[in-house]
Design an enzyme around this catalytic site. Structure first.
Site, mmCIF file in Angstrom:
data_model
loop_
_atom_site.group_PDB
_atom_site.id
_atom_site.type_symbol
_atom_site.label_atom_id
_atom_site.label_comp_id
_atom_site.label_asym_id
_atom_site.label_seq_id
_atom_site.Cartn_x
_atom_site.Cartn_y
_atom_site.Cartn_z
ATOM 1 N N SER A 35 0.838 -1.198 0.000
ATOM 2 C CA SER A 35 0.000 0.000 0.000
ATOM 3 C C SER A 35 0.880 1.257 0.000
ATOM 4 O O SER A 35 1.968 1.253 0.582
ATOM 5 C CB SER A 35 -0.863 -0.053 1.269
ATOM 6 O OG SER A 35 -2.042 0.672 1.135
ATOM 7 N N PRO A 36 0.423 2.333 -0.628
ATOM 8 C CA PRO A 36 1.233 3.561 -0.643
ATOM 9 C C PRO A 36 1.475 4.096 0.780
ATOM 10 O O PRO A 36 0.548 4.128 1.590
ATOM 11 C CB PRO A 36 0.360 4.559 -1.423
ATOM 12 C CG PRO A 36 -0.644 3.724 -2.148
ATOM 13 C CD PRO A 36 -0.855 2.499 -1.338
ATOM 14 N N CYS A 38 3.457 7.423 2.616
ATOM 15 C CA CYS A 38 4.265 8.644 2.639
ATOM 16 C C CYS A 38 5.460 8.463 3.571
ATOM 17 O O CYS A 38 5.310 7.953 4.676
ATOM 18 C CB CYS A 38 3.445 9.817 3.180
ATOM 19 S SG CYS A 38 2.266 10.433 2.000
ATOM 20 N N TYR A 195 -8.138 13.926 0.502
ATOM 21 C CA TYR A 195 -7.309 14.771 -0.370
ATOM 22 C C TYR A 195 -8.159 15.363 -1.500
ATOM 23 O O TYR A 195 -9.377 15.139 -1.563
ATOM 24 C CB TYR A 195 -6.083 13.980 -0.850
ATOM 25 C CG TYR A 195 -5.206 13.610 0.328
ATOM 26 C CD1 TYR A 195 -4.590 14.607 1.086
ATOM 27 C CD2 TYR A 195 -5.062 12.290 0.752
ATOM 28 C CE1 TYR A 195 -3.827 14.298 2.209
ATOM 29 C CE2 TYR A 195 -4.298 11.971 1.879
ATOM 30 C CZ TYR A 195 -3.691 12.979 2.598
ATOM 31 O OH TYR A 195 -2.955 12.678 3.718
ATOM 32 N N ARG A 243 -7.991 4.639 -5.661
ATOM 33 C CA ARG A 243 -8.250 4.433 -4.231
ATOM 34 C C ARG A 243 -9.392 5.336 -3.805
ATOM 35 O O ARG A 243 -9.355 6.554 -4.038
ATOM 36 C CB ARG A 243 -6.995 4.713 -3.395
ATOM 37 C CG ARG A 243 -7.263 4.662 -1.898
ATOM 38 C CD ARG A 243 -6.010 4.578 -1.045
ATOM 39 N NE ARG A 243 -5.607 3.181 -0.874
ATOM 40 C CZ ARG A 243 -4.758 2.749 0.068
ATOM 41 N NH1 ARG A 243 -4.207 3.596 0.907
ATOM 42 N NH2 ARG A 243 -4.455 1.466 0.169
ATOM 43 N N LEU A 314 -5.670 -2.948 8.440
ATOM 44 C CA LEU A 314 -5.528 -3.953 9.497
ATOM 45 C C LEU A 314 -5.620 -5.379 8.977
ATOM 46 O O LEU A 314 -6.296 -6.220 9.554
ATOM 47 C CB LEU A 314 -6.528 -3.681 10.634
ATOM 48 C CG LEU A 314 -6.193 -2.417 11.450
ATOM 49 C CD1 LEU A 314 -7.277 -2.102 12.477
ATOM 50 C CD2 LEU A 314 -4.839 -2.551 12.155
#
Ligand SMILES: Cc1cc2nc3c(=O)[nH]c(=O)nc-3n(C[C@H](O)[C@H](O)[C@H](O)COP(=O)(O)O)c2cc1C
Length: 374
Positions: A35-36, A38, A195, A243, A314
């Site tokens: 998963s991306p 940051c 975002y 996403r 999770l």
């Protein structure tokens, strides 16, 4: 995680998690996707650094089928922090190319998440604080659908005008061409976690009264325009993911029925997989955290919208991931924090499920059962 050991002669166990997945012309060797995440590790220039190479490269060596970069900003003001990755110039392409190349050379499909932070921009790395970053320290005035701050500690954004909205589409298209040039084979568009494009989708953050706000059709206009333009600019043989936050977890916000309706539209535009996350739009909301708590979103969107989905959130155990794929709830699992804890998560999951997968030859002497020392 338990480590199941098989005798050399035992037939390989059938595993859904370790079965290949083909989307367009790309074959993923298993269903474990990174998963991306940051890293806030650029030097105020958006350029990939040795940190990104090592951080992402570990996951390819660790057996994941697809490795996503962190949210990579399509413009300087689209960064969450001054330290985010970006892809708005040829120098950014050049810095990312060795990373995409390394991932592919070591058996992982290189993926990039393209993003614009909107009103959640110009904040520092989380370990620095939660305040706004001012111009003196590399900050800027963020943009958004409406001039509504995300929280009292976030900057008040400027509402985008028609020209600014058109520029956002162009920025995503330009970054798409650069992503291809850098060697990435999957793009994920970030329409989640509060975002910019999620801000347009949700009535809680989009209070425009023009053609980009109001009812479902108008709130989805810009996100759909970005998806259509990116699909057009991205080679037809390569997959495109989106996403979504399937719900804002807030009354009057974006929710699962809207996500299902929207996902069907994404599928019609040529989106190959919807990665089903949630939240991030409303400050202070705590989702009902529990193992696999977002899997029902992936299951519902897959069933109702007829699009492949990814489950995230999770998912930490091999048996849990296996069950998600085996039950048909999702087509792939996206793993974030468990990968930071163990970059070899996929190799260990295979071992736990009794599946024999190739390890990097350099690591073979560490594979169970161990080879005798030479
Ligand atoms: C350090 C860190 C950075 C993250 N950055 C991003 C990001 O750039 N883009 C994104 O869509 N999600 C991001 N997320 C969310 C994860 O991709 C994932 O959806 C979330 O952590 C839940 O999965 P997990 O329980 O496996 O960690 C980040 C999560 C972490 C822990």
């Amino acid at each position: 995680m338990s480590h199941a050991h098989r005798s050399k002669d035992a037939p390989p166990t059938e595993s859904h998690l370790f079965s290949p997945l083909r989307l367009r012309s790309v074959t993923f060797k298993n269903r474990v996707f990174v998963s991306p995440m940051c890293q806030y590790s650029c030097d105020h220039d958006g350029l990939a650094a040795p940190w990104h190479q090592v951080h992402l490269g570990r996951f390819a060596l660790g057996g994941a089928a697809l490795v996503f970069t962190e949210a990579t900003a399509v413009s300087p003001e689209g960064r969450i922090s001054p330290n985010d990755l970006g892809l708005w110039s040829d120098a950014h392409t050049k810095a990312l190319r060795p990373i995409a190349h390394f991932l592919k050379a070591h058996g992982a499909v290189p993926g990039i998440q393209l993003a614009h932070a909107g009103r959640k921009a110009s904040t520092p790395a989380p370990w620095v604080g939660a305040h706004r970053v001012d111009a003196e320290h590399g900050g800027w005035e963020p943009v958004a659908p409406s001039p509504l701050a995300f929280s009292p500690t976030h900057p008040r954004p400027a509402a985008l005008d028609a020209m600014g909205i058109g520029e956002v589409v162009n920025q995503f298209v330009a970054a798409t061409a650069r992503a291809h040039d850098a060697g990435f084979e999957v793009i994920e568009l970030h329409l989640a976690h509060g975002y910019l494009l999620h801000q347009f989708l949700s009535p809680l953050s989009n209070q425009r009264e023009d053609s980009w706000g109001g009812d479902f059709t108008h709130r989805t206009t810009l996100p759909l325009a970005v998806v259509a333009a990116v699909r057009d600019a991205w080679p037809a043989h390569l997959p495109l993911f989106v996403r979504l936050s399937a719900t804002d977890w807030a009354d009057g916000g974006w929710d699962l029925p809207q996500s299902i309706r929207f996902a069907a539209m994404l599928q019609a535009l040529g989106v190959d997989l919807v990665d089903c996350s949630s939240g991030g739009l409303v400050a202070g909301v705590t989702p009902p955290l529990a193992p696999g708590y977002q899997v029902p979103f992936a299951e519902a969107i897959k069933r109702e919208a007829g699009v492949a989905t990814g489950a995230v959130g999770l998912i930490t155990e091999a048996s849990q991931a296996e069950e998600i794929i085996a039950s048909g709830s999702a087509d792939a699992v996206f793993i974030a924090r468990a990968m930071l804890r163990d970059p070899n998560w996929a190799l260990h999951a295979a071992e736990a499920l009794g599946v024999d997968v190739a390890w990097p030859v350099q690591f073979e002497r560490a594979k169970h059962p161990p080879s005798p020392p030479r």
